[in-house]
Design a protein around this motif. Structure first.
Motif, short mmCIF file in Angstrom:
data_model
loop_
_atom_site.label_atom_id
_atom_site.label_comp_id
_atom_site.label_asym_id
_atom_site.label_seq_id
_atom_site.Cartn_x
_atom_site.Cartn_y
_atom_site.Cartn_z
N ARG A 1 0.84 -1.20 0.00
CA ARG A 1 0.00 0.00 0.00
C ARG A 1 0.88 1.24 0.00
NH1 ARG A 1 -4.32 -2.17 3.57
NH2 ARG A 1 -3.87 -4.39 3.64
N ASP B 1 -3.56 3.92 3.61
CA ASP B 1 -3.34 2.49 3.84
C ASP B 1 -4.31 1.66 3.00
OD1 ASP B 1 -4.96 3.93 5.87
OD2 ASP B 1 -5.60 1.91 6.41
N ASN B 2 -5.28 2.30 2.39
CA ASN B 2 -6.24 1.58 1.55
C ASN B 2 -6.03 1.89 0.07
OD1 ASN B 2 -7.39 0.45 3.81
ND2 ASN B 2 -8.97 2.02 4.00
N ASP C 1 -10.08 -2.94 0.20
CA ASP C 1 -10.76 -2.57 1.44
C ASP C 1 -12.20 -2.12 1.20
OD1 ASP C 1 -11.38 -1.94 4.06
OD2 ASP C 1 -9.29 -1.51 4.48
MG MG Z 1 -7.69 -1.05 5.43
#
Ligand code: MG
Ligand code: AMP
Length: 486
Positions: A183, A252-253, A262
């Motif tokens: 990521r 982070d996604n 996600d």
């Molecule tokens: Mg996530």
């Protein structure tokens, strides 16, 4: 007797990275695993035998109760900007059981989500509830069928245990596959270590895994940045064209591979409105439909910041190089969007007035609250019901202009109609249909879920059965809300 093989061919290239990038974890067994849904087609493409995996021993693997041959489970460390604030994270309720090498020679991460606590769980229980895992399964598979790059769902196994949320809920484990789980946040984590070698190791790993041609470039790390930015431009344009609202575009996604990841609070837009937000916690509308392209750019700027020390020894030079790539990201997004909208209107060639034609339609849709998917569906298929929008004089005037424009291209009407049917889905996973399937599944009835999965498998088919799934939700006095971290 010959022992039948499931087909696991697991490797663990991630462990070539420095130790700080992951933690070894042990599977956390669950009480009584029961298979709820399984993806035969995906299993086969991974070189796995669906029948073997559906047996008790196979389901035990999908529940985290047994480890397949070659598995070396780990939880990945990462950081991320969540709604704009930097946080150290990591897989708090997921474990990578390994990288499956497919019959085509591809390397695919196999991850269990909801598989128990890890060193990164913070206050969480490491578990997941059945409803949200089925929701991820439905929507990620629908995205794949729509032609949008995404992580995929191999199976959902009910754990036979209770997961405590606002109320006690049945627990579940989702098996998710991905080109990788790298990521933007993994790079932010590496940058925060202030260890250039670790950062370089990660960047080299990402290049080797996703953009091997970048290694040949004069500046491989700038080439990595360019490739990721271009991939994200193409991805986010596809989201916009399909009316998909991710809902939690934290760094982070956002993947390095360019896959959607996600599926927490995501949902598809009904009435066209760029301000559309579904997530209960997105009070400011940071991740609204219309903001997704610029948030993509914001996230890429965070990626650039992490990569700067590798891009140029002079920080100012490095920033300048990245700035040019960020501008290229915007340009690529806009051209993908325009190309995609042309296709949605059956246009093969380019004319200078096309943007105005598209904008005029979207403006009318917004003013009249027209359903996004069904407006394009009705333009694509004479058989589909006509939205109220089509009755207005403004629309009729627009339509005459559009027909004239179609008449000026070389392609004939039939070709244009075919392009439109390929570009405008007859069906999307409507929120009320997803909820209906989850509710029935919660009561042990999987027929509603399986029917929904079947109509979503080929969203461009325009079958009669899909007509029943095309209606927007009945009017409600409460907006549809989705939730994170469920
Ligand atoms: Mg996530
Ligand atoms: P998400 O909002 O799903 O992107 O999750 C953000 C972070 O919270 C990730 O690091 C997750 O692993 C973690 N997380 C979410 N739910 C749980 C849970 N039930 N237990 C532990 N960690 C969790």
């Amino acid at each position: 007797m010959v022992k039948q093989k499931t087909g696991w061919r697991l490797e663990s290239s991630y462990t070539e990275l420095p130790d700080r990038f992951y933690s070894r974890v042990e599977p956390n067994p669950v009480r009584s695993p029961q298979l709820v849904v399984f993806n035969d087609e995906l299993a086969e493409s991974l070189g796995l035998d669906p029948e073997m995996l559906k047996r008790e021993e196979g389901v035990a693997v999908l529940a985290g109760n047994a480890s397949p041959e070659g598995s070396a489970p780990l939880a990945q460390a990462y950081a991320g900007h969540q709604f704009g604030s930097f946080v150290n994270l990591g897989d708090g309720r997921a474990m990578l059981i390994g990288e499956q090498v497919t019959p085509d020679g591809e390397r695919v991460d196999v991850q269990l989500k909801g598989s128990g606590r890890t060193p990164y769980s913070r206050g969480g229980d490491g578990r997941a509830a059945l409803g949200p895992m089925l929701r991820e399964y439905i929507i990620s598979e629908a995205m794949h069928a729509l032609g949008i790059p995404t992580t995929r769902s191999l199976a959902v196994v009910a754990t036979g245990e209770v997961t405590l949320r606002k109320e006690p809920l049945p627990g579940a484990v989702l098996t998710r596959t991905a080109a990788s789980h790298l990521r933007v946040g993994t790079f932010q984590y590496a940058a925060a270590l202030e260890d250039r070698d670790a950062l370089k190791a990660l960047a080299d790993y990402a290049i080797g895994r996703h953009y091997p041609e970048a290694a040949e470039s004069d500046n491989p790390y700038l080439a990595l940045f360019r490739n990721v930015a271009q991939r994200q431009a193409a991805l986010i344009a596809k989201w916009q064209l399909a009316g998909f609202v991710h809902g939690v575009m934290n760094t982070d996604n956002m993947t390095i591979s360019g896959e959607t990841i996600d599926y927490g609070p995501c949902a598809f837009m009904n009435a066209y409105d760029p301000a559309t937000v579904f997530s209960s916690i997105d009070i400011q509308g940071r991740y609204a439909y219309g903001n997704q392209p610029s948030i993509g750019g914001w996230n890429l700027a965070r990626f650039a910041e992490a990569l700067l020390p590798l891009i140029h020894e002079d920080a100012e030079q490095a920033a300048k190089l990245c700035q040019a790539e960020l501008e290229a990201y915007i340009g690529r997004f806009q051209s993908e969007m325009l190309e995609g909208m042309r296709a949605k209107l059956g246009l093969f060639n380019k004319e200078s007035g096309d943007e105005a034609l598209i904008d005029a339609l979207l403006k009318m849709m917004r003013e009249q609250g027209a359903d996004y998917t069904n407006t394009f569906r009705a333009l694509s298929s004479a058989g589909a019901g006509k939205p109220d929008l089509f009755e207005s004089n403004d629309f009729k005037e627009w339509q005459a202009g559009w027909q004239e424009r179609l008449g000026r291209q070389e392609a004939g009407a039939e070709e244009a109609a075919e392009l439109m049917r390929r570009s405008n889905p007859a069906v999307i996973p409507r929120n009320h249909r997803v909820e209906e399937a989850l509710e029935a599944a919660g009561e042990g009835d999987l027929t509603v879920l399986n029917r929904l999965l079947a109509v979503l498998r080929d969203p461009y088919a325009y079958t009669e059965e899909q007509d029943a799934y095309a209606s927007p939700p009945p009017p409600s006095d409460r907006p549809y809300r989705t939730y994170c971290g469920t």
